[in-house]
Design a protein around this motif. Structure first.
Motif, PDB file in Angstrom:
ATOM      1  N   GLY A 237       0.808  -1.211   0.000  1.00 16.48           N
ATOM      2  CA  GLY A 237       0.000   0.000   0.000  1.00 16.48           C
ATOM      3  C   GLY A 237       0.840   1.260   0.000  1.00 16.48           C
ATOM      4  O   GLY A 237       2.014   1.253  -0.405  1.00 16.48           O
ATOM      5  N   VAL A 238       0.225   2.353   0.468  1.00 10.71           N
ATOM      6  CA  VAL A 238       0.878   3.663   0.475  1.00 10.71           C
ATOM      7  C   VAL A 238       0.396   4.445   1.690  1.00 10.71           C
ATOM      8  O   VAL A 238      -0.535   4.020   2.392  1.00 10.71           O
ATOM      9  N   VAL A 239       1.011   5.597   1.918  1.00  9.17           N
ATOM     10  CA  VAL A 239       0.506   6.577   2.871  1.00  9.17           C
ATOM     11  C   VAL A 239       0.333   7.905   2.150  1.00  9.17           C
ATOM     12  O   VAL A 239       1.227   8.355   1.430  1.00  9.17           O
ATOM     13  N   LEU A 240      -0.847   8.492   2.312  1.00  9.25           N
ATOM     14  CA  LEU A 240      -1.111   9.840   1.823  1.00  9.25           C
ATOM     15  C   LEU A 240      -0.924  10.810   2.980  1.00  9.25           C
ATOM     16  O   LEU A 240      -1.455  10.583   4.075  1.00  9.25           O
ATOM     17  N   SER A 241      -0.169  11.872   2.753  1.00  9.88           N
ATOM     18  CA  SER A 241       0.112  12.847   3.804  1.00  9.88           C
ATOM     19  C   SER A 241      -0.315  14.227   3.312  1.00  9.88           C
ATOM     20  O   SER A 241       0.128  14.677   2.247  1.00  9.88           O
ATOM     21  N   ALA A 242      -1.197  14.904   4.090  1.00 10.30           N
ATOM     22  CA  ALA A 242      -1.805  16.154   3.614  1.00 10.30           C
ATOM     23  C   ALA A 242      -1.678  17.264   4.651  1.00 10.30           C
ATOM     24  O   ALA A 242      -1.797  17.029   5.861  1.00 10.30           O
ATOM     25  N   HIS A 243      -1.468  18.487   4.152  1.00 10.84           N
ATOM     26  CA  HIS A 243      -1.310  19.656   5.010  1.00 10.84           C
ATOM     27  C   HIS A 243      -2.307  20.738   4.603  1.00 10.84           C
ATOM     28  O   HIS A 243      -2.692  20.850   3.441  1.00 10.84           O
ATOM     29  N   GLY A 244      -2.714  21.557   5.554  1.00  9.28           N
ATOM     30  CA  GLY A 244      -3.507  22.752   5.272  1.00  9.28           C
ATOM     31  C   GLY A 244      -4.823  22.453   4.582  1.00  9.28           C
ATOM     32  O   GLY A 244      -5.648  21.671   5.085  1.00  9.28           O
ATOM     33  N   GLU A 245      -5.044  23.077   3.429  1.00  6.80           N
ATOM     34  CA  GLU A 245      -6.289  22.885   2.692  1.00  6.80           C
ATOM     35  C   GLU A 245      -6.461  21.434   2.252  1.00  6.80           C
ATOM     36  O   GLU A 245      -7.580  20.903   2.218  1.00  6.80           O
ATOM     37  N   ALA A 246      -5.347  20.781   1.915  1.00 11.25           N
ATOM     38  CA  ALA A 246      -5.416  19.368   1.533  1.00 11.25           C
ATOM     39  C   ALA A 246      -5.815  18.506   2.730  1.00 11.25           C
ATOM     40  O   ALA A 246      -6.554  17.525   2.592  1.00 11.25           O
ATOM     41  N   ARG A 247      -5.349  18.876   3.917  1.00 12.30           N
ATOM     42  CA  ARG A 247      -5.748  18.164   5.147  1.00 12.30           C
ATOM     43  C   ARG A 247      -7.247  18.276   5.351  1.00 12.30           C
ATOM     44  O   ARG A 247      -7.927  17.284   5.682  1.00 12.30           O
ATOM     45  N   ASN A 248      -7.801  19.472   5.128  1.00 11.00           N
ATOM     46  CA  ASN A 248      -9.243  19.648   5.286  1.00 11.00           C
ATOM     47  C   ASN A 248     -10.012  18.756   4.301  1.00 11.00           C
ATOM     48  O   ASN A 248     -11.047  18.177   4.654  1.00 11.00           O
ATOM     49  N   TRP A 249      -9.483  18.645   3.077  1.00 10.74           N
ATOM     50  CA  TRP A 249     -10.131  17.794   2.072  1.00 10.74           C
ATOM     51  C   TRP A 249     -10.148  16.345   2.537  1.00 10.74           C
ATOM     52  O   TRP A 249     -11.167  15.648   2.412  1.00 10.74           O
ATOM     53  N   VAL A 250      -9.037  15.888   3.078  1.00  7.87           N
ATOM     54  CA  VAL A 250      -8.957  14.504   3.560  1.00  7.87           C
ATOM     55  C   VAL A 250      -9.973  14.256   4.665  1.00  7.87           C
ATOM     56  O   VAL A 250     -10.727  13.273   4.645  1.00  7.87           O
ATOM     57  N   LEU A 251     -10.012  15.166   5.637  1.00  6.96           N
ATOM     58  CA  LEU A 251     -10.910  14.979   6.772  1.00  6.96           C
ATOM     59  C   LEU A 251     -12.379  15.027   6.353  1.00  6.96           C
ATOM     60  O   LEU A 251     -13.234  14.372   6.970  1.00  6.96           O
ATOM     61  N   GLU A 252     -12.688  15.750   5.300  1.00  8.73           N
ATOM     62  CA  GLU A 252     -14.078  15.879   4.843  1.00  8.73           C
ATOM     63  C   GLU A 252     -14.518  14.733   3.934  1.00  8.73           C
ATOM     64  O   GLU A 252     -15.717  14.431   3.849  1.00  8.73           O
ATOM     65  N   ASN A 253     -13.560  14.060   3.274  1.00  8.83           N
ATOM     66  CA  ASN A 253     -13.945  13.120   2.213  1.00  8.83           C
ATOM     67  C   ASN A 253     -13.472  11.683   2.397  1.00  8.83           C
ATOM     68  O   ASN A 253     -13.969  10.792   1.696  1.00  8.83           O
ATOM     69  N   LEU A 254     -12.538  11.432   3.279  1.00  4.91           N
ATOM     70  CA  LEU A 254     -12.004  10.077   3.435  1.00  4.91           C
ATOM     71  C   LEU A 254     -12.360   9.506   4.804  1.00  4.91           C
ATOM     72  O   LEU A 254     -12.321  10.221   5.814  1.00  4.91           O
ATOM     73  N   GLN A 255     -12.675   8.201   4.828  1.00  3.62           N
ATOM     74  CA  GLN A 255     -12.987   7.504   6.080  1.00  3.62           C
ATOM     75  C   GLN A 255     -12.341   6.121   6.054  1.00  3.62           C
ATOM     76  O   GLN A 255     -12.155   5.521   4.985  1.00  3.62           O
ATOM     77  N   VAL A 256     -12.029   5.620   7.247  1.00  3.73           N
ATOM     78  CA  VAL A 256     -11.489   4.264   7.363  1.00  3.73           C
ATOM     79  C   VAL A 256     -12.515   3.281   6.794  1.00  3.73           C
ATOM     80  O   VAL A 256     -13.715   3.378   7.074  1.00  3.73           O
TER      81      VAL A 256
END
Length: 555
Positions: A237-256
């Motif tokens: 697999g991989v790890v996606l790492s996000a900061h700032g606006e990209a972090r907000n996108w992750v928290l709003e759109n991705l779930q375990v």
């Protein structure tokens, strides 16, 4: 003694060149310029003063006096003063462009408010009989990091870039462009890390990380909130790492437990402010852009006692610009036909991770020719404007010597008589050359390897050396104008003998030398080297009236 020698040399050369040369058109100039390469007494010696790099070397009249005196003592005959840099800010009293002191870019605020660096340098240079050419960075008008400069005040000016991006797609169908693979995560970015490069995410805690196994999210760690540890990168697999606006996108759109895709790509046409480049280029085919740049030239030549104008960054940013609707219209007008598939008929982009490969379309060569034509036409407009005010003013430019690659910038600095035999060149590409518009040409021979033997030993083409690139330049320019080979001093940091060798090589192979930049002479304390290497008195080709008359008559 030096002054009398220079006067005598000028008289001899004037008398020599005043005699008509009976030869076929172009052959007289070719013969003269070819012979001058071998004449050690006829060499241009130019020193570049970069605007932003030398803020703290030139920010007072006292410092300028000291620097100009050093320049004169080093037997340099011409100063190129950068008065408008890549950000669009200027170091003189302008009614058109913003002053350096008003910029939000760090260190620019150290430039004194109201300070006219150009007038100050002109006053000091006049004491030593030095020429001063004002350099203008033409089609770069902003700093992308700090979102500052005229390109942000006039966003419609910005170049539009055709590019491809790898995308992250959430289960709900929402996408986000991936900013990189196995690279440092920057502000507002999302980066993908793979197990072949890292065991755990290398990013700092100021972001969110998503662990993905076989396309399914197994863990999300918002390290900003939890101060948690970096996530391990799974073998499958991989790890996606996000900061700032990209972090907000992750928290709003991705779930375990959700699926997430990150292997697809899409092409986009985006403005320069969204393109990953520190400088913000504007579109050379826009009339308002061209008029703005020409107005700055006009302001300079009408308000200052200059010896000439230099154009820098008078080009496109790279091969991905400009793909605006206006450029499409102008291109269709140029080829006399509609482009059915825009921009795929120019080229398509294949993406391998974040590496982009161009696959040429049926109109690729015509597109390369079109861009070079646009830059050529600006040079013609600039030359006409300058000489309409004062035919004693010099007109020149500064380009990279790597001609086989320089078409990427939309520039053909060759003679119109030089027909390049490269895969990218159309049958009529040579007609876009602009060397004939110039009084001399400065080319960046930016290589640590000095001799062709050295570049051969490095497994590189011959023109990846100072010697080889000088030979290529002379071939390409085809004696349409004198050529001053240029050196980037930082490449020789800690190796002054290699620097000396590079100077001597350019003197042996071209009509003179331009040194880039003043800041490194100060930093490395190499003024003594310049004084030693330039100990003999010379005359610059562009300072010989008879020769300059020949160059202009041969256009």
């Amino acid at each position: 003694m030096r002054r009398w020698f220079s006067m005598l040399l000028t008289i001899v050369l004037f008398l020599t060149l005043a005699t008509p040369i009976q030869a076929a058109p172009g052959k007289g100039l070719e013969k003269v310029l070819s012979n001058l390469v071998k004449n050690e007494n006829i060499k241009g010696r130019v020193l570049w003063y970069d605007l932003s790099a030398n803020i703290h070397n030139l920010d007072t009249p006292e410092k300028v006096a000291n620097i100009v005196e050093k320049t004169a003592n080093a037997n340099i005959d011409t100063i190129v003063l950068d008065v408008k840099n890549y950000t669009g800010f200027v170091g003189y009293d302008s009614d058109i462009a913003p002053h350096m002191s008003t910029a939000e870019i760090p260190d620019y605020g150290d430039f004194p408010a109201g300070y006219d660096l150009l007038e100050t340098v002109l006053d000091e240079a006049d004491k030593y009989g030095l020429e001063v050419l004002a350099n203008i960075n033409v089609f770069s008008e902003g700093n992308n990091t700090y979102k500052d400069g005229p390109a942000f005040d006039n966003p419609e000016w910005q170049s539009h870039f055709y590019t491809a991006v790898q995308i992250v797609e959430a289960k709900n169908g929402v996408t986000l462009p991936l900013d990189g693979v196995n690279t440092e995560r920057g502000e507002n970015q999302i980066i993908l890390f793979t197990p072949d490069e890292y065991d755990v995410s290398p990013s700092n805690r100021w972001g969110v990380e998503v662990q993905v196994v076989d396309g399914v999210i197994t863990q999300i760690e918002d390290r900003v909130a939890t101060n948690g540890e970096a996530l391990e990168i799974p073998e499958n697999g991989v790890v996606l790492s996000a900061h700032g606006e990209a972090r907000n996108w992750v928290l709003e759109n991705l779930q375990v437990g959700d699926t997430v895709a990150y292997e697809e790509s899409e092409t986009r046409i985006i403005p320069a402010s969204e393109y990953p480049s520190f400088s913000v280029f504007v579109n050379p085919v826009r009339e308002d852009v061209r008029n703005y740049e020409l107005s700055i030239i006009e302001e300079l030549i009408t308000n200052y006692d200059l010896d000439g104008i230099v154009l820098d960054r008078a080009r496109y940013s790279n091969e991905h610009a400009d793909f605006s609707d206006l450029s499409r219209d102008k291109f269709e007008e140029y080829i006399g036909a509609e482009v059915s598939n825009w921009p795929e008929d120019i080229y398509e982009i294949q993406l391998d991770g974040t590496e982009q490969t161009i696959v040429e379309g049926p109109l690729y060569k015509e597109w390369i020719e079109f861009r070079a034509h646009n830059i050529q036409s600006f040079f013609k407009d600039a030359e006409d404007l300058i000489l309409s005010y004062d035919d004693d003013l010099l007109f020149t430019t500064y380009v990279g010597s790597w001609y086989p690659l320089y078409y990427n910038e939309g520039v053909n600095w060759a003679s119109k008589d030089y027909k390049p035999e490269y895969d990218w060149a159309s049958e009529d590409y040579h007609k876009t050359g602009y060397a004939e518009y110039l009084d001399f040409l400065m080319t960046g021979n930016y290589y640590y390897d000095v001799s062709i033997e050295e570049s051969d030993a490095s497994g590189l083409p011959y023109w990846y050396s100072v010697e080889g690139s000088a030979q290529l330049v002379m071939e390409v320019v085809d004696y349409a104008a004198p050529v001053y080979g240029s050196l980037y001093l930082q490449q020789y940091e800690g190796d002054p003998e290699q620097f000396r060798k590079a100077i001597r090589t350019l003197e042996d192979n071209t009509h003179g030398i331009m040194l880039f930049d003043l800041v490194y002479l100060e930093m490395y304390g190499w003024w003594d080297i310049i004084e030693e290497e330039f100990a003999n008195d010379t005359k610059a080709p562009h300072q010989i009236p008879g020769l300059l008359k020949m160059i202009r008559a041969d256009k």
